[in-house]
Design a protein around this motif. Structure first.
Motif, PDB file in Angstrom:
ATOM      1  N   ASN A 197       0.831  -1.208   0.000  1.00  0.00           N
ATOM      2  CA  ASN A 197       0.000   0.000   0.000  1.00  0.00           C
ATOM      3  C   ASN A 197       0.860   1.251   0.000  1.00  0.00           C
ATOM      4  N   SER A 198       0.451   2.242  -0.753  1.00  0.00           N
ATOM      5  CA  SER A 198       1.110   3.545  -0.690  1.00  0.00           C
ATOM      6  C   SER A 198       0.443   4.391   0.392  1.00  0.00           C
ATOM      7  N   VAL A 199       1.174   5.403   0.857  1.00  0.00           N
ATOM      8  CA  VAL A 199       0.641   6.337   1.853  1.00  0.00           C
ATOM      9  C   VAL A 199       0.453   7.682   1.161  1.00  0.00           C
ATOM     10  N   VAL A 200      -0.777   8.171   1.178  1.00  0.00           N
ATOM     11  CA  VAL A 200      -1.137   9.395   0.462  1.00  0.00           C
ATOM     12  C   VAL A 200      -1.520  10.478   1.462  1.00  0.00           C
ATOM     13  N   ILE A 201      -0.939  11.670   1.301  1.00  0.00           N
ATOM     14  CA  ILE A 201      -1.319  12.831   2.097  1.00  0.00           C
ATOM     15  C   ILE A 201      -2.090  13.787   1.185  1.00  0.00           C
ATOM     16  N   LEU A 202      -3.330  14.077   1.553  1.00  0.00           N
ATOM     17  CA  LEU A 202      -4.183  14.925   0.717  1.00  0.00           C
ATOM     18  C   LEU A 202      -4.374  16.284   1.398  1.00  0.00           C
ATOM     19  N   PRO A 203      -3.817  17.370   0.825  1.00  0.00           N
ATOM     20  CA  PRO A 203      -3.983  18.703   1.422  1.00  0.00           C
ATOM     21  C   PRO A 203      -5.421  19.198   1.229  1.00  0.00           C
ATOM     22  N   ILE A 204      -5.966  19.828   2.272  1.00  0.00           N
ATOM     23  CA  ILE A 204      -7.327  20.360   2.223  1.00  0.00           C
ATOM     24  C   ILE A 204      -7.327  21.759   2.828  1.00  0.00           C
ATOM     25  N   SER A 205      -7.842  22.708   2.075  1.00  0.00           N
ATOM     26  CA  SER A 205      -7.927  24.091   2.555  1.00  0.00           C
ATOM     27  C   SER A 205      -9.378  24.447   2.848  1.00  0.00           C
ATOM     28  N   LEU A 206      -9.600  25.203   3.929  1.00  0.00           N
ATOM     29  CA  LEU A 206     -10.923  25.695   4.270  1.00  0.00           C
ATOM     30  C   LEU A 206     -10.880  27.223   4.316  1.00  0.00           C
ATOM     31  N   ARG A 207     -11.843  27.847   3.695  1.00  0.00           N
ATOM     32  CA  ARG A 207     -11.934  29.314   3.697  1.00  0.00           C
ATOM     33  C   ARG A 207     -13.375  29.714   4.011  1.00  0.00           C
ATOM     34  N   TYR A 208     -13.512  30.623   4.978  1.00  0.00           N
ATOM     35  CA  TYR A 208     -14.822  31.123   5.390  1.00  0.00           C
ATOM     36  C   TYR A 208     -15.020  32.541   4.847  1.00  0.00           C
ATOM     37  N   SER A 209     -16.239  32.837   4.440  1.00  0.00           N
ATOM     38  CA  SER A 209     -16.572  34.200   4.025  1.00  0.00           C
ATOM     39  C   SER A 209     -18.001  34.501   4.446  1.00  0.00           C
ATOM     40  N   TYR A 210     -18.269  35.754   4.710  1.00  0.00           N
ATOM     41  CA  TYR A 210     -19.627  36.140   5.090  1.00  0.00           C
ATOM     42  C   TYR A 210     -20.515  36.172   3.854  1.00  0.00           C
ATOM     43  N   VAL A 211     -21.713  35.644   3.991  1.00  0.00           N
ATOM     44  CA  VAL A 211     -22.656  35.635   2.882  1.00  0.00           C
ATOM     45  C   VAL A 211     -22.975  37.065   2.459  1.00  0.00           C
ATOM     46  N   ARG A 212     -23.150  37.939   3.442  1.00  0.00           N
ATOM     47  CA  ARG A 212     -23.321  39.370   3.202  1.00  0.00           C
ATOM     48  C   ARG A 212     -22.377  40.090   4.148  1.00  0.00           C
ATOM     49  N   LEU A 430     -14.754  31.270  24.351  1.00  0.00           N
ATOM     50  CA  LEU A 430     -15.432  30.299  23.497  1.00  0.00           C
ATOM     51  C   LEU A 430     -16.822  30.780  23.086  1.00  0.00           C
ATOM     52  N   LYS A 431     -17.361  31.752  23.815  1.00  0.00           N
ATOM     53  CA  LYS A 431     -18.706  32.255  23.522  1.00  0.00           C
ATOM     54  C   LYS A 431     -18.618  33.477  22.616  1.00  0.00           C
ATOM     55  N   ARG A 432     -18.069  33.279  21.449  1.00  0.00           N
ATOM     56  CA  ARG A 432     -17.873  34.369  20.499  1.00  0.00           C
ATOM     57  C   ARG A 432     -19.202  34.868  19.940  1.00  0.00           C
ATOM     58  N   PRO A 433     -19.298  36.164  19.676  1.00  0.00           N
ATOM     59  CA  PRO A 433     -20.497  36.659  19.000  1.00  0.00           C
ATOM     60  C   PRO A 433     -20.513  36.227  17.536  1.00  0.00           C
ATOM     61  N   ASN A 434     -21.684  35.998  17.004  1.00  0.00           N
ATOM     62  CA  ASN A 434     -21.847  35.673  15.586  1.00  0.00           C
ATOM     63  C   ASN A 434     -22.120  36.952  14.815  1.00  0.00           C
ATOM     64  N   LEU A 435     -21.295  37.253  13.844  1.00  0.00           N
ATOM     65  CA  LEU A 435     -21.474  38.471  13.063  1.00  0.00           C
ATOM     66  C   LEU A 435     -22.430  38.281  11.896  1.00  0.00           C
ATOM     67  N   GLY A 436     -22.612  37.057  11.447  1.00  0.00           N
ATOM     68  CA  GLY A 436     -23.506  36.834  10.324  1.00  0.00           C
ATOM     69  C   GLY A 436     -23.306  35.466   9.716  1.00  0.00           C
ATOM     70  N   ALA A 437     -24.200  35.111   8.808  1.00  0.00           N
ATOM     71  CA  ALA A 437     -24.124  33.817   8.133  1.00  0.00           C
ATOM     72  C   ALA A 437     -22.864  33.722   7.276  1.00  0.00           C
ATOM     73  N   LYS A 438     -22.303  32.508   7.208  1.00  0.00           N
ATOM     74  CA  LYS A 438     -21.045  32.295   6.497  1.00  0.00           C
ATOM     75  C   LYS A 438     -21.199  31.216   5.429  1.00  0.00           C
ATOM     76  N   ALA A 439     -20.356  31.326   4.432  1.00  0.00           N
ATOM     77  CA  ALA A 439     -20.203  30.282   3.427  1.00  0.00           C
ATOM     78  C   ALA A 439     -18.789  29.724   3.563  1.00  0.00           C
ATOM     79  N   VAL A 440     -18.635  28.451   3.290  1.00  0.00           N
ATOM     80  CA  VAL A 440     -17.327  27.800   3.396  1.00  0.00           C
ATOM     81  C   VAL A 440     -16.949  27.227   2.041  1.00  0.00           C
ATOM     82  N   LYS A 441     -15.713  27.483   1.651  1.00  0.00           N
ATOM     83  CA  LYS A 441     -15.172  26.868   0.444  1.00  0.00           C
ATOM     84  C   LYS A 441     -14.075  25.897   0.857  1.00  0.00           C
ATOM     85  N   ILE A 442     -14.249  24.641   0.487  1.00  0.00           N
ATOM     86  CA  ILE A 442     -13.250  23.603   0.758  1.00  0.00           C
ATOM     87  C   ILE A 442     -12.538  23.307  -0.557  1.00  0.00           C
ATOM     88  N   SER A 443     -11.216  23.353  -0.530  1.00  0.00           N
ATOM     89  CA  SER A 443     -10.430  23.057  -1.732  1.00  0.00           C
ATOM     90  C   SER A 443      -9.566  21.823  -1.468  1.00  0.00           C
TER      91      SER A 443
END
Length: 485
Positions: A197-212, A430-443
């Motif tokens: 078996n080969s060992v594979v490392i798969l990079p994954i990026s996460l980016r958050y942005s506000y919907v508005r 840990l009780k952070r305020p929520n500024l607004g709805a977010k979208a996430v892009k996973i690459s």
């Protein structure tokens, strides 16, 4: 971490105890958790076919798969869980190649999380196949367990190579070598077992942005922080404060709730900048008066190119070093490594004095011995407060918003300032305020094959160290490329 007034027994290892029923319950709840708790409205995945392919290779026994993901937010585990539980099998089914169920991954998590969130999270992570790790020491039990699961586990293995969140979408912290080392250990175990078996490392990026762009919520939060710091309202531009000079490509004139606001508003930038100056002034005074630190060399600070009149970034770095030095002096540690490494060493030093491996049975101690051990633990917990301040700001540059005054960067930086002020006030960050709805892009990035580095790793000890360093650097480069727009 909750207030500590007594020494505690040693931190027991929480062994993974995967439970399919618990997994099914969490899989069913995760979409609602994302919407209600994390305020994530949508998740988009780029190059999901790569993950589909390598997960299939894993299930067919052709490879072992290690998922190395960026860790900008505490919401990352829920987002990745949604990816593995829902988006991944949907894509595979759509391609006519459904997976064996369930689709999931084992994962590494910080042993401190159950201390901050509650013991229930340790129970849950254990039933989901998670492995706890001490970040500040060579945790052989955690590493052995992770090594076993990566080589023989039912699922792929997921790790955040940065080691912790840094609160930034556009800045990646230096990677720790653990991902690369685990990859080589897995390859070594497979070779010893006679498996190809080969060992594979798969990079994954996460980016958050506000919907508005949440300009109204941001301005409201800035007002609250100004009040906390005793600052009067800033209603007009201050000629003594800098203004941003944004790249036109990053401007957005979005309007939220009928309130005009955009990234080029210089008054908003000056308000955030003034908050930073106020915090620096207050904390420099605090460490000068009560920890005898000298901050009189402001004129000698070197400022970055293009910011010759702005000493804030260097003042910030000096303050972080001072805060760490205050804690290191208490524990008898000499500064060693970068800021992240120093934070890890301090955390472990504090835990060694709080969770006493040499004093497991309190009943065998005299009242005097108990009292002294309690004082040591109480003081250690208090001194870790300095390190927590630095840990929150480990990736803050002081010029992040100025370079690109977008709503996302304003949000990231303002929330980090909120974290700091909340800690200083004795609140719960840990009780952070929520500024607004977010979208996430996973690459999903191109795979890194451990086999490509294997011959160098096998040469000798020096070659092995270099192979780990090379693979770590290549992973860092891969993640940085995924972060680019």
């Amino acid at each position: 971490m909750n207030s500590i007034h007594q020494y505690q027994p040693p931190l027991a290892f929480i062994p993974p105890a995967f439970n399919p029923l618990v997994l099914r319950v969490v899989q069913a709840l995760i979409p609602q958790i994302l919407r209600s708790t994390a305020q994530v409205q949508s998740v988009q995945v780029e190059h999901l076919d790569r993950l589909v392919h390598h997960y299939q290779q894993f299930q067919q026994g052709k490879s072992r798969l290690l998922l190395a993901f960026r860790h900008p937010s505490i919401d990352d585990p829920a987002v990745l869980f949604h990816l593995m539980a829902h988006l991944l099998p949907q894509q595979a089914k759509g391609q006519g190649q459904p997976f064996k169920t369930p689709t999931h991954c084992h994962f590494l998590y910080d042993r401190g999380i159950p201390l901050w969130v509650g013991s229930w999270i340790g129970w849950l992570y254990s039933r989901l196949g998670g492995v706890p790790i001490h970040r500040g020491k060579l945790d052989m039990q955690g590493l052995r367990t992770a090594r076993h699961l990566l080589g023989q586990g039912q699922f792929p293995f997921a790790i955040a190579p940065e080691g912790a969140t840094n609160g930034h979408n556009d800045i990646i912290s230096p990677l720790e070598p653990g991902v690369a080392q685990l990859g080589f250990w897995a390859a070594e175990d497979l070779q010893k077992a006679g498996k190809a078996n080969s060992v594979v490392i798969l990079p994954i990026s996460l980016r958050y942005s506000y919907v508005r762009p949440p300009w109204t919520a941001l301005d409201r939060l800035l007002t609250e922080l100004e009040q906390d710091c005793g600052l009067p309202p800033l209603t007009a531009l201050d000629p003594d404060l800098p203004c941003p000079t944004p790249d036109p490509a990053h401007q957005d004139g979005a309007v939220e709730d009928g309130a005009a606001g955009n990234s080029t508003d210089p008054l908003r930038y000056q308000r955030l900048y003034r908050l930073g100056l106020q915090l620096l002034d207050q904390l420099e005074g605090f460490y000068s008066r009560f920890y005898h630190q000298d901050f009189s060399d402001l004129g000698a600070l070197q400022t970055p190119p293009g910011m010759a009149t702005d000493p804030l970034p260097q003042r910030l770095q000096r303050l972080l070093n001072t805060a760490l030095a205050a804690a290191e002096a208490h524990f008898g540690l000499k500064p060693k490594g970068d800021i992240i490494a120093r934070c890890r060493r301090l955390e472990q030093a504090g835990w060694d004095w709080i969770y006493r491996e040499d004093l497991e049975n309190r009943n065998r101690l005299s009242p005097l011995e108990c009292g002294l051990a309690d004082r040591v633990a109480e003081e250690a917990a208090l001194r870790l407060w300095h390190m927590r301040i630095v840990e929150s700001f480990v990736a803050v540059t002081g010029s992040y918003v100025r370079q690109d005054p977008s709503a996302d960067r304003y949000g990231e930086t303002t929330l980090l300032v909120w974290d700091l002020i909340t800690r200083l006030k004795g609140g719960n960050p840990l009780k952070r305020p929520n500024l607004g709805a977010k979208a996430v892009k996973i690459s999903i990035g191109e795979p890194l094959l451990v086999d490509s580095y294997w011959s160098q790793y096998q040469e000798n000890r020096r070659g092995a160290r270099q192979a780990v360093a090379d693979l770590t650097q290549d992973l860092q480069t891969a993640l940085e490329q995924l972060m680019r727009p």
